[in-house]
Design an enzyme around this catalytic site. Structure first.
Site, PDB file in Angstrom:
ATOM      1  N   TYR A 204       0.813  -1.220   0.000  1.00 21.00           N
ATOM      2  CA  TYR A 204       0.000   0.000   0.000  1.00 21.00           C
ATOM      3  C   TYR A 204       0.849   1.274   0.000  1.00 21.00           C
ATOM      4  O   TYR A 204       0.638   2.155  -0.842  1.00 21.00           O
ATOM      5  CB  TYR A 204      -0.966  -0.031   1.186  1.00 21.00           C
ATOM      6  CG  TYR A 204      -1.947   1.125   1.193  1.00 21.00           C
ATOM      7  CD1 TYR A 204      -3.016   1.168   0.310  1.00 21.00           C
ATOM      8  CD2 TYR A 204      -1.795   2.177   2.100  1.00 21.00           C
ATOM      9  CE1 TYR A 204      -3.913   2.220   0.317  1.00 21.00           C
ATOM     10  CE2 TYR A 204      -2.692   3.224   2.122  1.00 21.00           C
ATOM     11  CZ  TYR A 204      -3.746   3.253   1.225  1.00 21.00           C
ATOM     12  OH  TYR A 204      -4.631   4.309   1.230  1.00 21.00           O
TER      13      TYR A 204
ATOM     14  N   LYS B  74       1.046   4.122  -3.122  1.00 22.37           N
ATOM     15  CA  LYS B  74       0.691   5.532  -2.956  1.00 22.37           C
ATOM     16  C   LYS B  74       1.887   6.457  -3.193  1.00 22.37           C
ATOM     17  O   LYS B  74       1.719   7.605  -3.630  1.00 22.37           O
ATOM     18  CB  LYS B  74       0.080   5.757  -1.571  1.00 22.37           C
ATOM     19  CG  LYS B  74      -1.285   5.097  -1.393  1.00 22.37           C
ATOM     20  CD  LYS B  74      -2.303   5.607  -2.414  1.00 22.37           C
ATOM     21  CE  LYS B  74      -3.707   5.090  -2.130  1.00 22.37           C
ATOM     22  NZ  LYS B  74      -4.718   5.623  -3.076  1.00 22.37           N
TER      23      LYS B  74
END
Length: 235
Positions: A160, A164
């Protein structure tokens, strides 16, 4: 009248953002992979539904054709995102993350963002005041990930944050390439949503604040930035 598309808007931060922007006078398209859930959300808010699966080129291109036929687009909010977790909502750390987990995460969070941008850039270029908001995360900040003693430093996940961080790089490069647009990445904060198994510490109302704010910036507003509700964040 400002026309806005929000991906992944049938629930959570996307839904709250849609609610707020509809109330502010935007014509809002609820982008939803699940057409039925999207229809219910759109009816509840007085918004429009466009079926949109960011992992499918055909779906994204069909959505772009629909919105173009309806008159065009001024604001794009890339909100759709995933965070894969293990059994019991356990964050998948470095010892257990696999290439498949990384690939699945990037498919939505990174490649999905690029798919949507690529399809809708021609519509945005026709707008008098085009805006793009990419929903990022404080975990995208390498400065925060390396700051010992902080919540970001303590987060063990790999896929994750990496996805990002890639979104942030995409934001910077698109902002430079399209100086007539306002293109920014935002950190909504650790918000209670399905993405994190509802373990967040703030409400969707709080989390949507920065998304809504940056969706309404004018032609003289910031671009190429990484911001939360308090201001500019370190890369």
């Amino acid at each position: 009248m400002t026309t806005t598309l929000i991906t992944g808007a049938n629930k959570g931060l996307g839904f709250e953002t849609a609610r707020r922007l509809t109330a502010a006078g935007h014509t809002v398209y609820i982008g939803s992979r699940d057409a039925e859930r999207g229809r219910r959300a759109a009816e509840q808010l007085g918004a429009r539904l466009v079926q949109l699966d960011t992992t499918s080129v055909a779906s994204v291109e069909a959505a772009a054709r629909t919105i173009e036929a309806d008159g065009g687009l001024d604001v794009l909010i890339n909100n759709a995102g995933i965070e894969e977790r293990g059994a019991g909502n356990v964050v998948i750390g470095a010892a257990d993350v696999t290439a498949d987990v990384m690939r699945n995460t990037f498919e939505t969070n990174v490649f999905g963002t690029v798919r949507v941008l690529h399809a809708f850039l021609p519509l945005l270029e026709r707008s008098e005041a085009p805006v793009v908001v990419n929903v990022s995360s404080g975990l995208a900040s390498l400065a925060r990930l390396t700051a010992a003693g902080t919540p970001s430093y303590a987060y063990p996940g790999v896929a994750y944050p990496a996805s990002k961080t890639a979104v942030n790089a995409i934001t910077v490069q698109y902002a430079k390439a399209f100086p007539n647009m306002r293109i920014n990445a935002v950190e909504p904060g650790f918000t209670k949503t399905d993405l994190n198994g509802n373990t967040g510490v703030q409400s969707v109302e709080q989390g949507a604040e920065i998304i809504v704010r940056m969706a309404q910036v004018g032609p003289d507003g910031p671009t190429g930035g990484f911001l939360d509700a308090e201001g500019i964040l370190p890369w």
